[in-house]
Design an enzyme around this catalytic site. Structure first.
Site, PDB file in Angstrom:
ATOM      1  N   CYS A 111       0.811  -1.217   0.000  1.00  0.00           N
ATOM      2  CA  CYS A 111       0.000   0.000   0.000  1.00  0.00           C
ATOM      3  C   CYS A 111       0.852   1.278   0.000  1.00  0.00           C
ATOM      4  O   CYS A 111       0.328   2.375  -0.068  1.00  0.00           O
ATOM      5  CB  CYS A 111      -0.912  -0.019   1.219  1.00  0.00           C
ATOM      6  SG  CYS A 111      -1.657  -1.629   1.458  1.00  0.00           S
ATOM      7  N   HIS A 242      -3.158   6.667   2.192  1.00  0.00           N
ATOM      8  CA  HIS A 242      -3.652   5.365   1.719  1.00  0.00           C
ATOM      9  C   HIS A 242      -5.005   5.127   2.389  1.00  0.00           C
ATOM     10  O   HIS A 242      -5.157   5.335   3.599  1.00  0.00           O
ATOM     11  CB  HIS A 242      -2.663   4.266   2.086  1.00  0.00           C
ATOM     12  CG  HIS A 242      -3.240   2.892   1.986  1.00  0.00           C
ATOM     13  ND1 HIS A 242      -3.921   2.437   0.877  1.00  0.00           N
ATOM     14  CD2 HIS A 242      -3.236   1.864   2.870  1.00  0.00           C
ATOM     15  CE1 HIS A 242      -4.321   1.192   1.091  1.00  0.00           C
ATOM     16  NE2 HIS A 242      -3.921   0.824   2.290  1.00  0.00           N
ATOM     17  N   ASN A 272     -10.403  -0.607   0.109  1.00  0.00           N
ATOM     18  CA  ASN A 272      -8.961  -0.480   0.205  1.00  0.00           C
ATOM     19  C   ASN A 272      -8.364  -1.080  -1.066  1.00  0.00           C
ATOM     20  O   ASN A 272      -8.423  -2.279  -1.278  1.00  0.00           O
ATOM     21  CB  ASN A 272      -8.476  -1.231   1.453  1.00  0.00           C
ATOM     22  CG  ASN A 272      -6.970  -1.225   1.594  1.00  0.00           C
ATOM     23  OD1 ASN A 272      -6.244  -0.977   0.621  1.00  0.00           O
ATOM     24  ND2 ASN A 272      -6.495  -1.508   2.790  1.00  0.00           N
TER      25      ASN A 272
END
Ligand SMILES: O=C(O)C1CCN(c2ccc(-c3cc(CO)ccc3Cl)cn2)CC1
Length: 317
Positions: A111, A242, A272
């Site tokens: 990420c 993120h 996500n």
């Protein structure tokens, strides 16, 4: 010479999956998912792989900017869900758009991948390259255990990216990239089993994405907040973190004593998307006019996740 972000673009699969739909597939609820994560929907591929999503982004970047594929010097793709071990997604993109002059490789930093990749792309421009693409793209749906409600509801598929070009002004003001391999097993995915006749398998490995949520949560609150503190300045307009979890972002904004409104979010409709989350957020904000390229707005991009990796870049648009 300095680097500047001169174009942004994104692509998500058409198939939007709501919390409601998931509640019919596993023991979860819209109430639980939205209150604990801020996620209401995510986009899941039905017949595309990561390279297909990234190719769309690359084509849209060329279309929007008017740049030609043969003008590209490099293509970097940040992904933890490549189509193959090799060829890289970046090479599949390079081949599809016939960017015959560009070298191309993937960056594996989960990420934090887009932030790591943007930092690398900026160095390539600073040391003489003229034009490059940095894309974050994932099909996390292929590595999830769809019987594990604790992870299956959190992640989505998507891709987004930027064009980097030479500019006379300095836009990349500061950065801090970090890693901690001693906490590597807090978030794993895609273990490749050795099937050779010579291999004596000792332990079992799951190839599914698995994470110790608590550890990652605490890591995000402590290490990531410290990282941002080291590079933030008091006239920062927006922070693009993120998009892992809405509550984490709220807690980080409180710890930093930076107003919540400066933190852009879109996990509500993307989930996500790991390396794609920051460029998706960036392109959506540009499209909405919240951010404008060339406006000199000062922003912080912060990735954090598997590796463990984390990192921030302070830049002006
Ligand atoms: O019970 C609850 O509230 C649950 C507790 C567990 N949750 C988590 C835990 C960790 C993450 C996460 C993941 C990555 C990887 O991209 C990076 C950063 C973070 Cl903070 C996201 N959600 C969901 C809500």
């Amino acid at each position: 010479q300095h680097a500047k972000i001169t174009c942004t673009s994104r692509y998500v699969p058409k198939n939007a999956v709501s919390n409601e739909q998931l509640s019919k597939m596993m023991d979860t609820s819209d109430e639980w998912i939205s209150s604990r994560t801020g996620i209401r929907s995510r986009n899941i591929v039905t017949n595309e792989n990561t390279s297909d999503l990234c190719i769309k982004v690359a084509e849209r970047l060329l279309e929007k900017s008017g740049k030609k594929a043969e003008d590209l010097d490099f293509i970097l793709v940040a992904t933890m869900t490549p189509d193959y071990g090799t060829p890289s997604v970046a090479c599949l993109v390079q081949g599809h758009i016939s960017a015959t002059r560009a070298f191309a490789f993937d960056i594996s930093a989960a990420c934090s991948g887009f932030v790591y990749g943007l930092s690398m792309g900026e160095k390539l421009i600073r040391t003489g390259k003229k034009l490059g693409m940095v894309i974050g793209g994932e099909t996390l749906s292929k590595v999830l255990d769809w019987n594990d409600r604790s992870t299956a509801v959190l992640f989505g598929d998507g891709a987004a990216g930027v064009l980097l070009e030479v500019d006379k002004e300095e836009h990349f003001l500061n950065e801090k990239l970090q890693a901690d391999g001693q906490r590597a097993l807090s978030l794993t995915s895609g273990y490749v089993e050795n099937k050779s006749p010579f291999y004596i398998e000792e332990s079992e490995h799951s190839s599914y994405l698995s994470m110790t949520g608590r550890d990652i949560y605490d890591f995000s609150l402590n290490d990531v907040t410290k990282n941002i503190q080291e590079i933030i300045e008091d006239d920062v307009d927006y922070l693009l973190l993120h998009q892992a979890n809405k509550r984490i972002i709220e807690k980080i904004s409180k710890k930093l004593k930076v107003p919540r409104e400066k933190f852009l979010t879109n996990m509500e409709h993307n989930g996500n998307t790991s390396a794609a989350s920051i460029p998706l957020l960036l392109d959506e904000a540009v499209e909405k006019g919240v951010l404008q390229l060339g406006s000199n707005q000062k922003i912080v991009l912060t990735g954090y996740g598997g590796g463990l990796t984390w990192g921030s870049i302070l830049l002006t648009l």
